[in-house]
Design an enzyme around this catalytic site. Structure first.
Site, PDB file in Angstrom:
ATOM      1  N   CYS A 135       0.832  -1.205   0.000  1.00 56.48           N
ATOM      2  CA  CYS A 135       0.000   0.000   0.000  1.00 56.48           C
ATOM      3  C   CYS A 135       0.870   1.260   0.000  1.00 56.48           C
ATOM      4  O   CYS A 135       1.832   1.357   0.768  1.00 56.48           O
ATOM      5  CB  CYS A 135      -0.911  -0.010   1.228  1.00 56.48           C
ATOM      6  SG  CYS A 135      -2.150   1.296   1.201  1.00 56.48           S
ATOM      7  N   ARG A 183     -13.175   0.945  -4.322  1.00 53.16           N
ATOM      8  CA  ARG A 183     -12.647   0.915  -2.962  1.00 53.16           C
ATOM      9  C   ARG A 183     -11.884   2.204  -2.646  1.00 53.16           C
ATOM     10  O   ARG A 183     -11.802   2.630  -1.512  1.00 53.16           O
ATOM     11  CB  ARG A 183     -11.720  -0.298  -2.799  1.00 53.16           C
ATOM     12  CG  ARG A 183     -11.197  -0.500  -1.394  1.00 53.16           C
ATOM     13  CD  ARG A 183     -10.285  -1.718  -1.318  1.00 53.16           C
ATOM     14  NE  ARG A 183     -10.048  -2.090   0.075  1.00 53.16           N
ATOM     15  CZ  ARG A 183      -9.064  -1.591   0.811  1.00 53.16           C
ATOM     16  NH1 ARG A 183      -8.242  -0.696   0.290  1.00 53.16           N
ATOM     17  NH2 ARG A 183      -8.911  -1.970   2.067  1.00 53.16           N
TER      18      ARG A 183
END
Length: 523
Positions: free
Chosen positions: A340, A438
């Site tokens: 991430c 998302r």
């Protein structure tokens, strides 16, 4: 006595370290590597440590381990393995709703007590139909390989009809392909050869009868000899081999699934509910939104018994809005995953240690469990997140690369690898709009990546790796002096469990160092 010793009466015991409340209220954001837990007193063995935890308000696990809803981590294979080992898998939604619902069905049908909705066929169905059913429903043996486990044959091809026989692997395994058009009545094991039980039989009685008869399947029939349910011998073996397995009231494996917060996710939700999903995870990198609040309310209004895990959040303020909306658990983490880059690109997020402590400390006043999601790269990190108030740890990279993770192995420079990617990577967002939604990017002309794609070294099977994680957590709790996760949290909040910050040199000292070369084998 040596002259440097001072003995002038009882000496008060100095306090080592500090309580979590002091460590995490100093204004610094701390990761798992920035602190250690000081050891306590041991008066019990590691295998006595109870790892039972609350996944949500109404769902309990025997192991605090959850697999992340990522398309390179969790589909039915991973979810089955996680549930058998005492945890739970959350099936990703970077796919069609039909595919995701079918993955849920595979998990729910994998291990059962009384199978109340078995696949049933009629006498005019063909051998080819049996193989197609195997492919569609994911029948498998205890090792996960494809296998026909037994399909009842009734007059109408449906439950509640007169039982005529059963099709097993022995009936069709060695048939040549040119005979796949044969009707099942020509190859099935006939009714008179079957051992059956009556509808009022208890599960224990049925299990004993199945063991005595040494049959693979035990059909349950009523007074009219109509099929009402089924029991499988392989399920008995699984029950023996996996005592920690996560099961619902019907003895089916627990499984979760991720959904988004858009209008079309309501259709996906209905498919998942019909498939028997136990928990839904509202999958968003930033859960504090009107979209998520509205989706929680919609689910609770239409499916009040369905458990909802909301998030992701990293502050008490974010948590408050989702708790007020009716969330049954919270997922904590923003930008801490190994793949991430949200903190780097978006300049928002929070170090995971601080995030878990702050959200858990607030949510506990409302009886809402917290799941620590991201930043877990070792078994020690799981113990740390649990010691900060989390009920369970959710893992992506730690489980990617296992046999049960989706994808094929490949070799690079002689190393066996599997692909692993963040759901915010361009690779994932280009595959399906669910991944883009998302990150609120599905309508963007230019998508901004919040994740990367990479590869993970082969870790072997979850059935060997997760027991290692469980044993590691138990040993960590033993060193801290906590017999259960409940006791661990109680001692943390009371200040009995003490913490200490680590300098960069302390972190270096606490890892492997000063060696020319070494091999790191964990289990």
């Amino acid at each position: 006595m040596a002259d440097y010793l001072i003995s002038d009466g009882p000496t008060p015991l100095p306090q080592d370290g500090c309580p979590a409340s002091q460590l995490f209220n100093g204004g610094d954001g701390l990761t798992y590597n920035d602190f250690l837990i000081l050891p306590g007193y041991i008066d019990f063995t590691a295998d006595e440590v109870d790892l039972t935890c609350a996944l949500t308000k109404n769902v309990t696990l025997k192991a605090p381990i959850v697999s992340s809803p990522m398309d390179t981590v969790t589909e039915s294979g991973m979810a089955i393995a996680m549930a058998l080992c005492g945890g739970i898998g959350i099936i990703h939604h970077n796919c069609t709703g039909e595919f995701q619902a079918n993955e849920v069905k595979k998990v729910k049908k994998y291990e059962q007590g009384f199978i109340v909705d078995p696949v049933v066929m009629g006498p005019k169905h063909t051998v080819k139909d049996v193989f197609q059913a195997k492919s569609k429903h994911g029948f498998c043996d205890t090792e996960g390989g494809p296998k026909i486990l037994g399909i009842p044959i009734t007059e109408t091809g449906a439950l509640g009809s007169k039982l005529l026989g059963i099709i097993t692997a022995r009936d069709i395994d060695f048939l040549p392909q040119e005979k796949y058009d044969l009707p099942l009545h020509a190859v099935m094991t006939k009714r008179e050869e079957l051992v059956v039980a009556r509808a009022n039989v208890t599960l224990k009685e049925a299990n004993n009868l199945l063991q005595t008869a040494k049959k693979g399947k035990l059909p349950i029939v009523n007074d009219k000899d109509e099929l009402v349910s089924l029991i499988s011998r392989t399920d008995l073996k699984k029950h023996r081999d996996y005592p920690l397995a996560s099961k619902d009231a019907s003895k089916q494996l627990l499984v979760g699934a991720a959904i988004g917060t858009r209008e079309d996710d309501k259709d996906r939700l209905e498919l998942l509910v019909q498939a028997g999903v136990d928990v839904v995870v509202l999958d968003s990198s930033q859960g504090n939104s009107v979209y998520q609040v509205n989706m929680i309310r919609y689910i609770k209004r239409n499916h009040p018994e369905l458990q909802v895990i909301a998030g992701n959040v990293v502050t008490a303020g974010q948590a408050k809005n989702l708790i007020d909306a009716g969330a049954d658990a919270l997922r904590v983490g923003m930008g801490s995953g190994s793949i991430c880059i949200t903190q780097e690109v978006m300049a928002v997020g929070r170090p995971q240690g601080t995030a878990v402590y702050k959200v858990a400390e607030y949510a506990r006043h409302f009886g809402v469990p917290v799941i620590a999601d991201g930043g877990i790269t070792t078994v020690g990190h799981i113990t740390k997140c649990l010691a900060l108030g989390a009920s369970a740890g959710m893992m992506g990279s730690l489980l990617a690369g296992t046999t049960e993770a989706p994808g094929e192995y490949f070799f690079s420079d002689g190393v066996r690898l599997k692909k692993y990617r963040g759901m915010g990577s361009l690779d994932a967002m280009e595959k399906n709009k669910a991944s883009a939604s998302r990150y609120f990017s599905e309508h963007d002309k230019l998508k901004v990546a919040q994740g990367v794609s990479g590869s993970i070294v082969d870790k072997g099977s979850v059935h060997k790796f997760v027991p290692y994680l469980i044993a590691g957590i138990q040993h960590g709790c033993q060193d801290i002096g906590a017999r259960s996760l409940t006791e661990l949290r109680e001692k943390m909040y009371s200040g009995e469990v003490r913490f200490e910050k680590r300098t960069p040199s302390a972190q270096m000292e606490g890892s492997v160092h000063s060696l020319h070369s070494y091999e790191k084998r964990l289990f």
